[in-house]
Design an enzyme around this catalytic site. Structure first.
Site, PDB file in Angstrom:
ATOM      1  N   HIS A  48       0.820  -1.227   0.000  1.00  0.00           N
ATOM      2  CA  HIS A  48       0.000   0.000   0.000  1.00  0.00           C
ATOM      3  C   HIS A  48       0.853   1.277   0.000  1.00  0.00           C
ATOM      4  O   HIS A  48       0.697   2.124  -0.890  1.00  0.00           O
ATOM      5  CB  HIS A  48      -0.974  -0.014   1.179  1.00  0.00           C
ATOM      6  CG  HIS A  48      -1.613   1.311   1.460  1.00  0.00           C
ATOM      7  ND1 HIS A  48      -2.487   1.919   0.584  1.00  0.00           N
ATOM      8  CD2 HIS A  48      -1.478   2.164   2.514  1.00  0.00           C
ATOM      9  CE1 HIS A  48      -2.875   3.084   1.089  1.00  0.00           C
ATOM     10  NE2 HIS A  48      -2.277   3.254   2.254  1.00  0.00           N
ATOM     11  N   HIS A  72       4.188   6.612   5.616  1.00  0.00           N
ATOM     12  CA  HIS A  72       3.047   7.295   6.244  1.00  0.00           C
ATOM     13  C   HIS A  72       2.245   6.437   7.218  1.00  0.00           C
ATOM     14  O   HIS A  72       1.545   6.967   8.073  1.00  0.00           O
ATOM     15  CB  HIS A  72       2.132   7.901   5.177  1.00  0.00           C
ATOM     16  CG  HIS A  72       1.231   6.917   4.492  1.00  0.00           C
ATOM     17  ND1 HIS A  72       1.594   6.237   3.354  1.00  0.00           N
ATOM     18  CD2 HIS A  72      -0.035   6.496   4.783  1.00  0.00           C
ATOM     19  CE1 HIS A  72       0.593   5.461   2.971  1.00  0.00           C
ATOM     20  NE2 HIS A  72      -0.402   5.582   3.811  1.00  0.00           N
ATOM     21  N   GLU A  76       1.571   4.619  12.904  1.00  0.00           N
ATOM     22  CA  GLU A  76       0.268   4.155  13.380  1.00  0.00           C
ATOM     23  C   GLU A  76       0.173   2.634  13.443  1.00  0.00           C
ATOM     24  O   GLU A  76      -0.351   2.073  14.406  1.00  0.00           O
ATOM     25  CB  GLU A  76      -0.840   4.687  12.462  1.00  0.00           C
ATOM     26  CG  GLU A  76      -2.223   4.224  12.902  1.00  0.00           C
ATOM     27  CD  GLU A  76      -3.262   4.401  11.809  1.00  0.00           C
ATOM     28  OE1 GLU A  76      -4.394   3.962  12.033  1.00  0.00           O
ATOM     29  OE2 GLU A  76      -2.930   4.954  10.749  1.00  0.00           O
ATOM     30  N   ASP A  77       0.684   1.956  12.411  1.00  0.00           N
ATOM     31  CA  ASP A  77       0.419   0.529  12.263  1.00  0.00           C
ATOM     32  C   ASP A  77       1.584  -0.385  12.624  1.00  0.00           C
ATOM     33  O   ASP A  77       1.466  -1.606  12.502  1.00  0.00           O
ATOM     34  CB  ASP A  77      -0.009   0.232  10.811  1.00  0.00           C
ATOM     35  CG  ASP A  77      -1.349   0.873  10.485  1.00  0.00           C
ATOM     36  OD1 ASP A  77      -2.161   1.025  11.407  1.00  0.00           O
ATOM     37  OD2 ASP A  77      -1.573   1.224   9.310  1.00  0.00           O
ATOM     38  N   ASP A 139      -3.010   8.577  -0.665  1.00  0.00           N
ATOM     39  CA  ASP A 139      -3.328   7.480   0.260  1.00  0.00           C
ATOM     40  C   ASP A 139      -4.796   7.095   0.133  1.00  0.00           C
ATOM     41  O   ASP A 139      -5.149   5.909   0.007  1.00  0.00           O
ATOM     42  CB  ASP A 139      -2.997   7.939   1.687  1.00  0.00           C
ATOM     43  CG  ASP A 139      -3.452   6.941   2.743  1.00  0.00           C
ATOM     44  OD1 ASP A 139      -3.170   5.744   2.583  1.00  0.00           O
ATOM     45  OD2 ASP A 139      -4.095   7.366   3.724  1.00  0.00           O
ATOM     46  N   ASP A 260     -26.246  16.602 -22.632  1.00  0.00           N
ATOM     47  CA  ASP A 260     -24.800  16.896 -22.661  1.00  0.00           C
ATOM     48  C   ASP A 260     -24.032  15.860 -21.845  1.00  0.00           C
ATOM     49  O   ASP A 260     -23.579  16.136 -20.748  1.00  0.00           O
ATOM     50  CB  ASP A 260     -24.510  18.311 -22.153  1.00  0.00           C
ATOM     51  CG  ASP A 260     -25.125  18.571 -20.787  1.00  0.00           C
ATOM     52  OD1 ASP A 260     -25.997  17.782 -20.380  1.00  0.00           O
ATOM     53  OD2 ASP A 260     -24.735  19.556 -20.136  1.00  0.00           O
TER      54      ASP A 260
END
Length: 704
Positions: A48, A72, A76-77, A139, A260
């Site tokens: 990712h 990034h 956090e992970d 992201d 259109d």
């Protein structure tokens, strides 16, 4: 998934001076930290951030931004820490990673609070360095591309809704239109699957039935421009399903009624070729009135420049044509990211104060003033997503506003102080009310005075997030200040009723007993009666309330409300409409402002029957030179021409002002009208009533 050398080579292709070692360190660090983690698709989680970095290389972003994309999710992970990121990759990358990091650990009581807190930190980081936004958008785009792998339909819909409400409009605001369109289409597929399938199927049928109509129209357009010496690159496409669905919803029409659904883009060498091409197109095919927009002379707030027109092509087919130069096209494709392209090996950043992106400053100002999560989300969406109009200051400065904006919004867009002091406006040289809706191209001059301050009524007039935030901020400060003034008077009265003088440190001890932060908090609690008088007395002097002193001690003197504003520190009761000169009392309810009644108000008897826990009374006084108020009169006049004119003339001669007039009853002989009259005091009101009773056209006058 991109391999390490492939990613580095991509960056070096457009920036030979990039820090190759930085990119390699980031790649290895992220791969090690994410380890065996998996995504919902079953792919390694590490794929990712690499794909996000790959998306950003297409925008030719600098090495720090690419490194941020790779890193990034590590804080956090994984077990990585911000300190590690700063030590290994420098403070700039560490700051960017912190700005992009998702705030999954926030403990909030509602979805709105969680969304608002995420948005708050994200916007603050974005205002510090706009690259945070670019990484966040990439992201989100990759997450949307893989959204179908998530098994929970509820989670897919939540992510899609957040994308279409926040991230797609953010991409549009920074000119990254391809990001915006892809996000909208992927989110639309999740949120409205039936509509998405239906529109996609009908577009396919249309293509089969009409042959390659887009190619035919495109080649005809290219030939037309070439005959007049304009070398244009022509591309055409059907409009995206989400765009078609939104048009159907806005116009309340079916797919068959849409005319259109095809759009063409003509990219010409230079700016002046845009207008030449437009002239040839309009000479060849009739244009649709109201569908021409010149974003070259008046660019969008995100810097987007192009000419847009719609024409009636063969067989009554309506097509949209965008005409732009190559430079404009590069800006439109990359948007804000184009400002980060390397020039001679040096990055050229976009400062937060850049004129094209002043909306970021507005968002940060809204962050500082929003009182609730709901208010923050409402104002931020207003600031980012509304359709725009253009208006001009007297000096010719261009101000962009949402459709439906008023001079109040215009004033706050120019400067917060000008908004606070607005007393009126001139639109195209003519004095107009502040509630007037500004049209595209209007010239607006704001009349202002230092004696003016924002009014509560402005909340019904303003529509921009910045204006509403500014007005509410002032009103909150005013309410806080006036509540403290009123709380001080009420507290002084409570202290006067105590059986003995207070010790010097009594207030300090009382705050601890009541678990209040400071004296202003105590004053506010007394003013709004979140604390009873007995509780305050007991906290100031333990034992005083227990000895029934609080209940027995009468109020020492009437408390003046002079200098306080109706609707802020107190409310004038609508049942009796008291005015200065009337004897008044205040009704106090828990966690509410004081409601002021005339002493002879017919509702008081009913209120007095309620329990002491529900109601509390305080003796009030207007104070010398109190401001005026609105009284309500019931005036019965004869049913004859000019009777109402006589009434209004009498009221005006006595320097009173009619605020509102309503017809209550009507018969063949008499009309009864309720008239709200603004007066200085009771004496002036009595003079008005006496003069009305003396008029032949008036049958009776009663105060309501």
């Amino acid at each position: 998934m991109l391999r390490q050398y492939e990613l580095v080579d991509r960056v070096l292709d457009y920036d030979p001076n990039a820090d190759e070692a930085l990119l390699n360190r980031a790649y290895v660090f992220s791969m090690q930290k994410h380890g065996t983690q998996k995504r919902a698709s079953g792919d390694p989680y590490f794929s990712h951030p690499i794909e996000v970095a790959g998306i950003l290389t297409d925008l030719h972003l600098d090495d720090e931004t690419i490194a941020t994309a790779i890193l990034h999710d590590t804080v956090e992970d994984t077990v990585a820490t911000p300190e590690e990121i700063e030590q290994l990759f420098g403070p700039s990358v560490a700051r960017l990673v912190d700005g992009v990091t998702k705030l999954s650990k926030i403990e909030a009581q509602s979805d709105n609070e969680r969304a608002a807190e995420n948005l708050r930190k994200f916007l603050l980081a974005m205002s510090d360095d706009i690259r945070v936004l670019l990484v966040k958008l990439a992201d989100r785009l990759h997450n949307m591309r893989t959204l179908h792998h998530i098994k929970s339909e509820e989670k897919r819909r939540r992510i899609a809704r957040e994308t279409i409400d926040i991230y797609a409009p953010l991409a549009e605001r920074v000119g990254m239109y391809e990001f915006m369109r892809e996000m909208q289409e992927l989110a639309f597929e999740q949120l409205e699957p039936d509509a998405y399938q239906s529109i996609t199927r009908r577009l396919a049928q249309l293509k089969e039935g009409g042959g390659d109509k887009i190619a035919k129209i495109g080649s005809g357009l290219k030939l037309l421009l070439a005959r007049h010496g304009i070398d244009a690159e022509i591309s055409g496409r059907e409009k995206h399903p989400y765009s078609i669905w939104r048009k159907m919803a806005e116009r309340h029409i079916s797919f068959e009624q849409l005319s259109d659904i095809m759009a063409f883009r003509a990219i010409v060498p230079e700016d002046e070729d845009c207008y030449r091409a437009l002239g040839e197109v309009h000479r060849r095919w009739p244009f649709v009135p109201g569908r021409f927009k010149d974003y070259i002379s008046t660019p969008k707030r995100n810097g987007y420049r192009s000419l847009h027109t719609s024409v009636i092509h063969a067989e009554n087919t309506r097509v949209e044509i965008q005409i732009r130069s190559r430079a404009m096209h590069a800006e439109a494709e990359f948007g804000l990211a184009a400002h980060w392209a390397y020039k001679e090996g040096k990055v050229r950043p976009v400062p937060g104060a850049d004129a094209d992106h002043s909306w970021i400053r507005d968002l940060v100002e809204i962050l500082d003033t929003a009182a609730t999560p709901e208010e923050l989300l409402e104002h931020t969406r207003m600031a980012m997503y509304a359709d725009r109009i253009f208006a001009f200051t007297p000096k010719g400065e261009l101000i962009q506003l949402p459709k439906g904006a008023t001079p109040i919004d215009f004033a706050y867009a120019v400067h917060t102080e000008l908004g606070d002091q607005a007393v009126g406006a001139k639109v195209n040289g003519r004095v107009v009310p502040l509630s007037t809706v500004i049209d595209n191209g209007d010239q607006v001059a704001i009349l202002h005075s230092k004696a003016q301050e924002p009014q509560t009524a402005w909340l019904d007039v303003a529509i921009t997030g910045k204006a509403l935030a500014g007005i509410r901020r002032h009103l909150r400060h005013k309410e806080r200040d006036e509540q403290q003034q009123l709380g001080r008077k009420l507290l002084d009265d409570i202290v006067a009723r105590l059986p003995a003088p207070l010790a010097a440190d009594a207030t300090e001890h009382a705050l601890r007993r009541l678990k209040l932060a400071d004296e202003p908090a105590l004053l506010a609690a007394v003013a709004r009666r979140t604390l009873s008088d007995a509780a305050v007395m007991e906290a100031l002097m333990p034992g005083s309330a227990g000895a029934d002193v609080a209940e027995a001690a009468p109020q020492t003197q009437a408390i003046s409300i002079k200098g306080l504003t109706p609707g802020v520190a107190f409310d004038l009761a609508q049942c009796c409409h008291p005015v200065p000169g009337d004897r008044i009392v205040g009704l106090r309810r828990p966690d509410a402002g004081i409601e002021v009644h005339a002493i002879d108000c017919g509702v008081l008897a009913e209120l007095a029957e309620r329990s002491a826990e529900e109601t509390d009374w305080v003796d009030l006084a207007w104070g010398e030179g109190a401001d005026g108020a609105v009284a309500r009169l019931s005036v019965m006049v004869k049913n004859e021409p000019g009777a109402l004119g006589i009434v209004s003339t009498i009221i005006g001669r006595h320097k009173a002002n009619i605020v509102e007039l309503r017809l209550d009853t009507r018969d063949t002989r008499f009309h009864t009208n309720q008239i709200d009259v603004e007066v200085h005091d009771r004496a002036q009101l009595l003079r008005v009533m006496s003069a009305l009773r003396a008029a032949d056209a008036v049958h009776s006058v009663e105060r309501v």
